[in-house]
Design a protein around this motif. Structure first.
Motif, short mmCIF file in Angstrom:
data_model
loop_
_atom_site.label_atom_id
_atom_site.label_comp_id
_atom_site.label_asym_id
_atom_site.label_seq_id
_atom_site.Cartn_x
_atom_site.Cartn_y
_atom_site.Cartn_z
N GLU A 249 4.29 41.59 -22.22
CA GLU A 249 4.70 42.84 -21.60
C GLU A 249 3.79 43.19 -20.41
O GLU A 249 4.24 43.75 -19.41
CB GLU A 249 4.70 43.99 -22.63
N VAL A 250 2.51 42.86 -20.51
CA VAL A 250 1.59 43.11 -19.40
C VAL A 250 1.96 42.20 -18.22
O VAL A 250 2.03 42.64 -17.07
CB VAL A 250 0.13 42.86 -19.84
N ALA A 251 2.19 40.92 -18.52
CA ALA A 251 2.53 39.96 -17.46
C ALA A 251 3.82 40.35 -16.77
O ALA A 251 3.93 40.28 -15.53
CB ALA A 251 2.64 38.56 -18.05
N GLU A 252 4.82 40.77 -17.53
CA GLU A 252 6.10 41.12 -16.92
C GLU A 252 6.00 42.39 -16.08
O GLU A 252 6.72 42.53 -15.09
CB GLU A 252 7.15 41.26 -18.01
N GLU B 116 7.54 41.23 -7.75
CA GLU B 116 8.85 40.58 -7.58
C GLU B 116 8.76 39.08 -7.82
O GLU B 116 9.34 38.27 -7.09
CB GLU B 116 9.41 40.88 -6.19
N ILE B 117 8.03 38.72 -8.88
CA ILE B 117 7.97 37.33 -9.32
C ILE B 117 8.93 37.17 -10.48
O ILE B 117 8.85 37.89 -11.48
CB ILE B 117 6.54 36.95 -9.76
N GLU B 118 9.85 36.22 -10.39
CA GLU B 118 10.91 36.09 -11.38
C GLU B 118 10.52 35.19 -12.55
O GLU B 118 11.01 35.38 -13.66
CB GLU B 118 12.18 35.55 -10.71
N GLU B 119 9.67 34.21 -12.32
CA GLU B 119 9.35 33.23 -13.37
C GLU B 119 7.96 33.52 -13.93
O GLU B 119 6.96 33.46 -13.20
CB GLU B 119 9.41 31.81 -12.80
N VAL B 120 7.89 33.83 -15.23
CA VAL B 120 6.62 34.19 -15.88
C VAL B 120 6.43 33.34 -17.12
O VAL B 120 7.33 33.21 -17.95
CB VAL B 120 6.61 35.69 -16.27
N VAL B 121 5.25 32.76 -17.26
CA VAL B 121 4.85 32.05 -18.48
C VAL B 121 3.61 32.77 -19.00
O VAL B 121 2.56 32.74 -18.37
CB VAL B 121 4.54 30.56 -18.21
N ALA B 122 3.75 33.45 -20.16
CA ALA B 122 2.68 34.30 -20.67
C ALA B 122 2.20 33.79 -22.03
O ALA B 122 2.81 32.91 -22.64
CB ALA B 122 3.17 35.74 -20.78
N GLU B 123 1.06 34.37 -22.47
CA GLU B 123 0.46 34.09 -23.77
C GLU B 123 0.19 32.59 -23.96
O GLU B 123 0.52 32.00 -24.98
CB GLU B 123 1.37 34.63 -24.89
#
Length: 781
Positions: free
Chosen positions: A626-629, A636-643
C-alpha cells in the motif's frame, strides 16, 4: 562480475599505477604500449589513452612494479614516467605510494600542459619548415641554374629534413628496433624518400624522376622533390599542432575538475599555520581555510562557521551553512567565515580524487567499438606499406613511369592515417567524461556508455531513490480548540533530546517554521509507546496509538481532528501506509502529526522524462504494497513490485533480462547491491551505501534523478559521435589511399600530390577531434 567492476572497487590488495607516456602518435603506438605493459608478470589490466598520453595499470603492490612497467614501455621504443601510484589493502583503504617510487608532483607536467608544450614544439617545427620552404622556392624560382641555387635548395631542405624530420625518423627507428611500425615510420619513409629522390636528381642532373621537374622552373634545375619533402614535414607539423590544441580544448571540463583542489594549504604546526603541499598533509592534521579559499581536503570543521559552495559536487547553486562537527569536501569554496578543518581523508582519498580517478578510468577504457578500431589498426600500417610498395613497383619497373611511382609511394605513405581511427573513440570519451563529471554523472568504465544506449527498462528502488528515504512531516491536524503551531511546539519540546528519526523531523520542522519553545522540565522515554514530558507543569504525551486518552480509538481520534491544510476532517483511509504521532496534554487530545516518506523533489520530472523516452519503468521495493502504490500513484508509475527481499530484487532483474530487455537498475541501499550488480547497467546515488556504489557501473554524485535521462542521452550522443568518427576515418582511408596510389590515373590522369596528401592526413585527425567537441552542443534533455 561486469568488466571494470574490480577496478571500480579500487583493486583490493593491489595498486593502480598511472604512467605518463611520451612518443605516441597513433593507435598503433597505443597497441604496442598496451601489449608491453600487459606482458609484465602480475599485471591484471593495462589501458593506454592516446588523448592524454597516459597509461593506467592494475598490478601487484611490489616495490619494483613501477620500474618494471617503465622498462617495458622503453623496450618498445617509448618513454614513460610515473605519475601516480595508489596501493590498497584488503579492506580497500589507500596507502601512500611505495617508498622511492612516488614522483614529486611539482616535477611533473599535467597531461594538458604536456599537450600544450607539444603543440608549441610542433608550431616551432612548422614555422621552421616554412622558412626552409621559402629558401627552397627562392632557389627554384628566383635564381638562375647554378651551383648557388642547388646549394641553397639543399641547405633549406636538408635543414628541415634534419631538424624536423630527424626526430620523427629517430623515433621510427627506435620503434622498428623493437618490432613496432607506427605512424612515424610511414611519415619518415615518405619524407626521406622524397628528399633522397631530390638529392639523387641533384647529383645526377640527367635523372628526371618528377614529371614537373627540370630546367623549365625558372631555369634553376632544382628538384621539385626538395619542396615536396619540406612541405610535407611543415604540413604534418602544423597538423599535429592543431590536433594538440584541439585536444587541450577537449579536456577543458576535466581540467576544471582537477583544478578544483588547491595545491597547497595552511597546516597547523604547533602554534602556527604553515603553507604545505596537500600531498604532505596527513589524516588528523588541522588546516586553516580563509574566506574565498577552496577547501584542500575532505575533513570536519573544528572551529568556525561559514557558508560553503558545494556546487561542484551537488550542482546546487545555493551555499550550504556549516558549523563545527559538520563535514566539508575538497574543492568546495569557503564563502563567509574562516574555518579550521581537521583532515579526514588525505590527498588521493578525497571525494574529488575519487571522481577524477573514475573520469580517468572512463577515458582510458574502450567500448567494443574501440576494440574494433584497435584490431583494424593492427593491420593498417602493414597493409599501407604493401600498397605503397605495390604502387611503386607497378608504376615504376612495370609501367616505366617513375615520376608517378615516386609520387604514389610518398603520397600513400603520408596520406594513410591510423591516427584518425585511433583518436575516434578516446576523443569522444574524453569529452563525454568531462560533460558527465560536470553534471554529476560518473561512469566507472567506457563499456557502460555503449550499454546504456541499449537500455529499454529502468528499475527504480523506492526508498531513498524515488523518495527522500526518511519520514517527512506532511500534515499537522488539530482539534478545534488547538492551533497547529502549539501542537508542534509541545511536540518539539518533548522530543528535543530524543534520537528517534521522527523526533529529528519534528524538531527540524519546528525550527524551519520559526517556532520557539522552552526546554521540557523533565522527559521520560516510554519504550514502545512514546515519550512523556512535563512542560509548564503539564504532562504531555507524544507517541503512537498507545498515548491516546483511555477508551479513544484511532478512528475516534481522527474524527475529532481537522487540518488547516484542507480545512476539512481527516479520514482514516488517508492515513494508510503513513506514520502518525499523537500529541496529548493532561489526558486531552490536542492533535496529530502525520509523517510519510515522500517523493524526492526531482522524482516526478525524472520519471516523466524517462516515460517520454519510451522506457518501461518498474518500481522495486521491499516496503509494504500500500505504501509503494501510494508513491507510484503520485509519480504515475504503473508497474510496481513490492514486499521483495534483496535476493528477490536480483531475480526481478534477471527475469526482465530473460525476457530480452536491457535493464538499468537505480538504487542506493545495501539491499540494492545484488540487483545493481546483476543489471546490465547499475546506477547508484552518491549519497547511498558504499556497497551500492561499489556494485554499480554509474554513480550519480547528487540525488537529482533527472541525471538518469541525462545519462542515457549522454551515452547515446557519445556512441553516435564515436560511430561518426569511425565512419569518416574509414571512408577517408578507403577513398584517398587508392587515389594516392594512382588508381584514377588511367581514366582521369588525377594523382594526389604528396604535399596535398600530407594536408589531408593532418586535417583528418583534427576533424575527428572537432567532431567530438560537438558533444558539448548536443542536448541532454
Amino acid at each position: 562480475m561486469k568488466q571494470g567492476q574490480e577496478l571500480s572497487r579500487g583493486n583490493p590488495e593491489g595498486c593502480e599505477i598511472l604512467l605518463d607516456i611520451t612518443g605516441m602518435h597513433c593507435a598503433g603506438c597505443v597497441a604496442s604500449v598496451e601489449r608491453a605493459l600487459r606482458s609484465v608478470p602480475g599485471v591484471a589490466d593495462a589501458a593506454v589513452d592516446l588523448m592524454t598520453q597516459q597509461a593506467r595499470v592494475v598490478a601487484p603492490p611490489a616495490e619494483d612494479t613501477p620500474l618494471r612497467l617503465i622498462e617495458a614501455v622503453r623496450s618498445v621504443g617509448y618513454q614513460a614516467q610515473l605519475r601516480e601510484q595508489i596501493t590498497r589493502t584488503a579492506d580497500g583503504n589507500a596507502l601512500p605510494s611505495a617508498s622511492g617510487a612516488a614522483p614529486e608532483p611539482e616535477n611533473l607536467l599535467s597531461p594538458w600542459e604536456r599537450q600544450a608544450r607539444y603543440a608549441k614544439e610542433r608550431l616551432r617545427d612548422s614555422l621552421f619548415g616554412l622558412i626552409g620552404l621559402g629558401i627552397v622556392l627562392a632557389a627554384m624560382f628566383a635564381l638562375p641554374a647554378s651551383g648557388m641555387a642547388l646549394a641553397l635548395a639543399v641547405l633549406g631542405a636538408g635543414s628541415v629534413q634534419l631538424f624536423v624530420g630527424g626526430p620523427i625518423a629517430w623515433a621510427a627507428l627506435r620503434q622498428l628496433r623493437h618490432g613496432v611500425i607506427g605512424m612515424d615510420a610511414l611519415v619518415a619513409l615518405g619524407t626521406w624518400t622524397a628528399f633522397a629522390a631530390a638529392f639523387a636528381e641533384t647529383l645526377f642532373p640527367g635523372l628526371s624522376l618528377h614529371e614537373t621537374m627540370g630546367i623549365g622552373h625558372g631555369g634553376s634545375g632544382v628538384s621539385m622533390y626538395f619542396s615536396d619533402s619540406v612541405m610535407i614535414l611543415s604540413i604534418i607539423s602544423f597538423g599535429r599542432y592543431l590536433e594538440s590544441r584541439v585536444k587541450v580544448r577537449a579536456s577543458h571540463a576535466i581540467r576544471q575538475l582537477m583544478d578544483l583542489a588547491p595545491p597547497t594549504a595552511l597546516m597547523r604546526v604547533e602554534e602556527d599555520f604553515r603553507e604545505t603541499p596537500v600531498e604532505h598533509i596527513p589524516k588528523g592534521a588541522v588546516v586553516l581555510v580563509r574566506v574565498g579559499e577552496k577547501i584542500p581536503l575532505d575533513g570536519a570543521i573544528v572551529q568556525g562557521t561559514s557558508d560553503i559552495d558545494e556546487s561542484w559536487l551537488t550542482g546546487e547553486a545555493l551555499p550550504v551553512p556549516k558549523r563545527p562537527g559538520e563535514g566539508v569536501l575538497a574543492g568546495s569554496i569557503n564563502l563567509t567565515g574562516p574555518l579550521q578543518v581537521e583532515v579526514v581523508k588525505p590527498a588521493g582519498e578525497t571525494a574529488l580524487a575519487q571522481v577524477v580517478r573514475l573520469v580517468r578510468q572512463v577515458q582510458s577504457g574502450k567500448p567494443r567499438i574501440g576494440r574494433l578500431a584497435d584490431r583494424l589498426v593492427a593491420w593498417f600500417v602493414p597493409v599501407v606499406a604493401v600498397i605503397a610498395l605495390t604502387s611503386l613497383v607497378i608504376w615504376g619497373p612495370v609501367l616505366g613511369r617513375w615520376d608517378t611511382a615516386l609520387n604514389a609511394l610518398v603520397a600513400v605513405l603520408v596520406i594513410a592515417c591510423p591516427c584518425a581511427l585511433g583518436v575516434a573513440t578516446p576523443a569522444a570519451l574524453m569529452v563525454a567524461a568531462g560533460i558527465g563529471a560536470r553534471r554529476g554523472i560518473l561512469n566507472k568504465n567506457a563499456e557502460v556508455l555503449e550499454t546504456m544506449g541499449q537500455v529499454d527498462v529502468i528499475v527504480l528502488d523506492k526508498t531513498g531513490t524515488l523518495t527522500l528515504g526518511r519520514p517527512q512531516l506532511v500534515e499537522t491536524a488539530v482539534t478545534r480548540d488547538a492551533e497547529p503551531e502549539d501542537v508542534l511546539r509541545w511536540a518539539a519540546a518533548a522530543e528535543q533530546t530524543s534520537v528517534h528519526p521522527l523526533a529529528a523531523s519534528i524538531v527540524a520542522e519546528a525550527g524551519r517554521r520559526g517556532i520557539s519553545w522552552k526546554p521540557a522540565e523533565s522527559t521520560e522515554l516510554l519504550p514502545g509507546i512514546g515519550i512523556r514530558a512535563f512542560l509548564d507543569g503539564r504532562e504531555v504525551l507524544v507517541g503512537g496509538d498507545a498515548v491516546l486518552p483511555e477508551g479513544m480509538s484511532p478512528t475516534d481520534a481522527v474524527a475529532l481532528l481537522h487540518s488547516p491544510q484542507d480545512g476539512g476532517m481527516r479520514g482514516a483511509a488517508s492515513l494508510e501506509g503513513e506514520i502518525r504521532v499523537w500529541v496529548v496534554a493532561e489526558g486531552r487530545l490536542l492533535g496529530m502529526l502525520r509523517f510519510a516518506d515522500v517523493p524526492a523533489e526531482s522524482s516526478q520530472e525524472a520519471v516523466a522524462m524517462l516515460r517520454r523516452r519510451g522506457l518501461r519503468i518498474v518500481m522495486l521495493t521491499g516496503d509494504r504494497r500500500e505504501v509503494a502504490e501510494r508513491i507510484a500513484r503520485q509519480l504515475e508509475i504503473e508497474e510496481v513490485v513490492a514486499e521483495v527481499r534483496p535476493d528477490d530484487k536480483f531475480e526481478v532483474v534477471r527475469r526482465l533480462q530473460r525476457e530480452g530487455h536491457c535493464v538499468a537498475m537505480v538504487g542506493d541501499g545495501v539491499n540494492d547491491a545484488p540487483a545493481l550488480a546483476a543489471a546490465d547497467v547499475g546506477i547508484a546515488l552518491g549519497a547511498g551505501a558504499d556497497i551500492a556504489k561499489e556494485s554499480a557501473d554509474v554513480v550519480l554524485i547528487g540525488r537529482d534523478l533527472r541525471a538518469i535521462p541525462e545519462c542515457l542521452a549522454l551515452s547515446r550522443n557519445t556512441m553516435a559521435t564515436i560511430w561518426e568518427n569511425m565512419f569518416w576515418a574509414l571512408i577517408y582511408n578507403a577513398v584517398l589511399i587508392p587515389l594516392a596510389a594512382g588508381a584514377a590515373v588511367p581514366w582521369t590522369g588525377f594523382l594526389i600530390p604528396a604535399p596535398a596528401a600530407a594536408a589531408a592526413m593532418a586535417l583528418s585527425d583534427v576533424s575527428v577531434v572537432l567532431n567530438s567537441l560537438r558533444l558539448y552542443r548536443k542536448p541532454l534533455a
